[in-house]
Design a protein around this motif. Sequence first.
Motif, short mmCIF file in Angstrom:
data_model
loop_
_atom_site.label_atom_id
_atom_site.label_comp_id
_atom_site.label_asym_id
_atom_site.label_seq_id
_atom_site.Cartn_x
_atom_site.Cartn_y
_atom_site.Cartn_z
N THR A 1 17.82 -1.13 -24.69
CA THR A 1 16.91 -2.19 -24.75
C THR A 1 17.67 -3.60 -24.12
N SER B 1 17.33 -7.81 -23.30
CA SER B 1 16.43 -8.80 -23.44
C SER B 1 16.65 -9.75 -22.49
N THR C 1 15.68 -13.83 -22.27
CA THR C 1 15.18 -15.07 -23.14
C THR C 1 14.97 -16.18 -22.23
N THR D 1 10.92 -14.13 -25.21
CA THR D 1 11.73 -12.98 -24.80
C THR D 1 10.86 -11.79 -24.31
N SER E 1 11.61 -8.01 -22.65
CA SER E 1 12.51 -6.72 -22.88
C SER E 1 12.21 -5.61 -21.92
#
Lengths: 112, 119
Positions: free
Chosen positions: A19, A21, A23, A72, A74
């Motif tokens: 994964t 991310s 943000t 966030t 993902s």
Amino acid sequence: QSALTQPASVSGSPGQSITISCTETSSDIANYASVSWYQQHPGKAPKLIIYDVSHRPSGISDRFSGSKSGNTASLTISGLQADDEADYYCASYSNTVTFDWVFGGGTKLTVL
Amino acid sequence: QALLVESGGGVVQPGGSLRLSCADSGFTFVACPMHWVRQSPGKGLEWVTVVSTNGVNAYYADSVKGRFTVSRDNTKNTLFLQMNSLRRDDTAVYYCARGSPGWSFFDSWGQGTLVTVSS
């Protein structure tokens, strides 16, 4: 000026899931629901793999999925394959005062 | 899928000008906003500019505002980027990208053209 922060690198073994991310670190993004993700192999043009947080364009494998929680977003890649090794960028845009698109700094995915 | 093909890149001295073109072989050019996105050597992607479907509205990154001008010719399915007062930090691969009708993402990309600003 808004900013999208990604990890510089992630890695995983074939068959695993990873994964990445993304943000949002500014309050300027009025429509962060429109996060998109791009895959870029070395020396190649970027390619759209996820749009509007979680939608896949036609022809993109369902091993790629997107989600968002709070500020966030993902990108998850399941069943890692050697060809997934590439740079991945998230992007979004702001339409508060004017139109302005922002990319994350990019994440280098290494398939071990 | 329709191809986007950029041209016009090359080596130019600081302070010089260059005009990039992007030809769209598809049938949706007139219905899509069109972007330029650049990538400096070894760096990430940076959005440069977008032009609306009718060419009336254009928006620019602060880093190029006042120096670059985007335009389009819908009769020839071609996007342009006029770059003036070029600086060394404008050195990059410039990609044209077709925007989604809702303006929220970059639907497809050209292969890019390299602009090098150097004396």
